[in-house]
Design a protein around this motif. Structure first.
Motif, PDB file in Angstrom:
ATOM      1  N   GLY A   1      -9.305   3.073  34.437  1.00 49.52           N
ATOM      2  CA  GLY A   1      -9.442   3.141  33.068  1.00 49.52           C
ATOM      3  C   GLY A   1     -10.837   2.121  32.751  1.00 49.52           C
ATOM      4  O   GLY A   1     -10.845   1.698  31.703  1.00 49.52           O
TER       5      GLY A   1
ATOM      6  N   SER B   1      -9.677   8.132  25.818  1.00 52.61           N
ATOM      7  CA  SER B   1      -8.805   7.199  26.204  1.00 52.61           C
ATOM      8  C   SER B   1      -7.860   6.987  24.889  1.00 52.61           C
ATOM      9  O   SER B   1      -6.570   6.531  25.236  1.00 52.61           O
ATOM     10  CB  SER B   1      -9.540   5.822  26.519  1.00 52.61           C
ATOM     11  OG  SER B   1     -10.157   5.929  27.573  1.00 52.61           O
TER      12      SER B   1
ATOM     13  N   THR C   1      -4.623  12.516  41.109  1.00 52.10           N
ATOM     14  CA  THR C   1      -4.187  12.463  42.315  1.00 52.10           C
ATOM     15  C   THR C   1      -4.720  13.770  43.152  1.00 52.10           C
ATOM     16  O   THR C   1      -5.254  14.542  42.515  1.00 52.10           O
ATOM     17  CB  THR C   1      -2.643  12.250  42.372  1.00 52.10           C
ATOM     18  OG1 THR C   1      -2.065  13.622  41.668  1.00 52.10           O
ATOM     19  CG2 THR C   1      -2.263  11.012  41.550  1.00 52.10           C
TER      20      THR C   1
ATOM     21  N   ASP D   1     -12.592   6.487  41.217  1.00 51.13           N
ATOM     22  CA  ASP D   1     -11.770   5.109  41.209  1.00 51.13           C
ATOM     23  C   ASP D   1     -11.852   4.423  39.801  1.00 51.13           C
ATOM     24  O   ASP D   1     -10.854   4.017  39.632  1.00 51.13           O
ATOM     25  CB  ASP D   1     -12.273   4.317  42.525  1.00 51.13           C
ATOM     26  CG  ASP D   1     -12.013   4.831  43.759  1.00 51.13           C
ATOM     27  OD1 ASP D   1     -11.023   5.793  43.843  1.00 51.13           O
ATOM     28  OD2 ASP D   1     -12.579   4.292  44.633  1.00 51.13           O
TER      29      ASP D   1
ATOM     30  N   ARG E   1      -3.811   9.673  28.309  1.00 50.73           N
ATOM     31  CA  ARG E   1      -3.655   8.604  29.386  1.00 50.73           C
ATOM     32  C   ARG E   1      -3.530   9.467  30.870  1.00 50.73           C
ATOM     33  O   ARG E   1      -2.733  10.366  30.911  1.00 50.73           O
ATOM     34  CB  ARG E   1      -2.633   7.579  29.198  1.00 50.73           C
ATOM     35  CG  ARG E   1      -2.398   6.642  30.456  1.00 50.73           C
ATOM     36  CD  ARG E   1      -1.389   5.506  30.337  1.00 50.73           C
ATOM     37  NE  ARG E   1       0.000   6.196  29.787  1.00 50.73           N
ATOM     38  CZ  ARG E   1       0.631   6.253  28.806  1.00 50.73           C
ATOM     39  NH1 ARG E   1       0.039   5.134  27.889  1.00 50.73           N
ATOM     40  NH2 ARG E   1       1.674   6.630  28.485  1.00 50.73           N
ATOM     41  N   GLU E   2      -4.545   9.506  31.604  1.00 54.32           N
ATOM     42  CA  GLU E   2      -4.642  10.509  32.606  1.00 54.32           C
ATOM     43  C   GLU E   2      -5.002   9.594  33.945  1.00 54.32           C
ATOM     44  O   GLU E   2      -5.693   8.620  33.874  1.00 54.32           O
ATOM     45  CB  GLU E   2      -5.597  11.345  32.530  1.00 54.32           C
ATOM     46  CG  GLU E   2      -5.343  12.533  31.280  1.00 54.32           C
ATOM     47  CD  GLU E   2      -6.378  13.539  31.230  1.00 54.32           C
ATOM     48  OE1 GLU E   2      -6.053  14.474  30.735  1.00 54.32           O
ATOM     49  OE2 GLU E   2      -7.620  13.304  31.439  1.00 54.32           O
ATOM     50  N   ASN E   3      -4.311  10.061  35.053  1.00 56.72           N
ATOM     51  CA  ASN E   3      -4.415   9.603  36.325  1.00 56.72           C
ATOM     52  C   ASN E   3      -4.839  10.695  37.257  1.00 56.72           C
ATOM     53  O   ASN E   3      -4.092  11.748  37.178  1.00 56.72           O
ATOM     54  CB  ASN E   3      -3.035   8.704  36.872  1.00 56.72           C
ATOM     55  CG  ASN E   3      -3.447   8.288  38.210  1.00 56.72           C
ATOM     56  OD1 ASN E   3      -3.095   8.819  39.187  1.00 56.72           O
ATOM     57  ND2 ASN E   3      -4.027   7.071  38.175  1.00 56.72           N
TER      58      ASN E   3
ATOM     59  N   ASN F   1      -2.643  14.067  35.897  1.00 55.33           N
ATOM     60  CA  ASN F   1      -1.136  13.753  35.693  1.00 55.33           C
ATOM     61  C   ASN F   1      -1.572  12.828  34.288  1.00 55.33           C
ATOM     62  O   ASN F   1      -2.074  11.996  34.281  1.00 55.33           O
ATOM     63  CB  ASN F   1      -0.653  12.816  36.751  1.00 55.33           C
ATOM     64  CG  ASN F   1      -0.683  13.503  38.131  1.00 55.33           C
ATOM     65  OD1 ASN F   1       0.088  14.401  38.457  1.00 55.33           O
ATOM     66  ND2 ASN F   1      -1.694  13.045  38.699  1.00 55.33           N
ATOM     67  N   GLY F   2      -1.230  13.569  33.135  1.00 59.63           N
ATOM     68  CA  GLY F   2      -1.335  12.666  31.967  1.00 59.63           C
ATOM     69  C   GLY F   2      -0.196  12.652  31.121  1.00 59.63           C
ATOM     70  O   GLY F   2       0.833  13.432  31.061  1.00 59.63           O
TER      71      GLY F   2
ATOM     72  N   ASN G   1      -9.607   6.224  37.575  1.00 61.52           N
ATOM     73  CA  ASN G   1      -8.209   5.885  37.610  1.00 61.52           C
ATOM     74  C   ASN G   1      -7.901   4.680  37.110  1.00 61.52           C
ATOM     75  O   ASN G   1      -6.701   4.332  36.522  1.00 61.52           O
ATOM     76  CB  ASN G   1      -7.765   6.201  38.934  1.00 61.52           C
ATOM     77  CG  ASN G   1      -7.185   7.537  39.266  1.00 61.52           C
ATOM     78  OD1 ASN G   1      -7.063   8.375  38.320  1.00 61.52           O
ATOM     79  ND2 ASN G   1      -7.229   8.022  40.292  1.00 61.52           N
TER      80      ASN G   1
END
Length: 130
Positions: free
Chosen positions: A15, A52, A60, A10, A56-58, A80-81, A13
């Motif tokens: 950051g 960073s 899922t 968490d 930039r990644e998230n 997902n970046g 995601n």
């Protein structure tokens, strides 16, 4: 004992590196894909700052698994970046997007993460950002 792992992801995601560091033992062993083992929170924080800056990644599609006894955990997810800044030895960054499956493995000690090992297919990533 996967609460610390969920909190860690968490924070990733969001950051929030400080919140990630709060999930780790002081002597955390960070095994990165295709890299050397980094030991301790300062080395982990330095790695996060570098990541960073370049990416930039998230994450899922997260599935977290825990082993009997609560001392081991694993997670499978989709990265997902966006490739933001050229990383040394890698292709030139031009804002390319990428999506690839990855996984992480954890040792848990006293409710904190003592080891993080992350795997993904570097060849797949390279093909996506060419």
């Amino acid at each position: 004992m996967t609460d610390c792992v969920k909190t860690y992801f968490d924070a990733f995601n969001a950051g929030d590196t400080d919140a990630m560091l709060d999930c780790l033992t002081d002597d955390v062993a960070h095994h990165v894909n295709e890299g050397k083992i980094r030991t301790g929170k300062p080395a982990f924080a330095e790695f996060c700052a570098h990541m960073s800056r370049c990416y930039r990644e998230n994450l899922t599609d997260m599935v977290i698994f825990s082993g009997a006894g609560g001392t081991r955990a694993a997670a499978e997810y989709m990265v997902n970046g966006t490739y933001l800044e050229t990383d040394e030895g890698l292709p030139e960054a031009r804002g390319q997007s990428y999506r690839l499956p990855a996984g992480s493995f954890f040792d848990i000690r006293d409710g904190k993460i003592a080891r993080v090992t992350t795997y993904y297919n570097l060849a797949d990533w390279m093909a996506q950002v060419k």
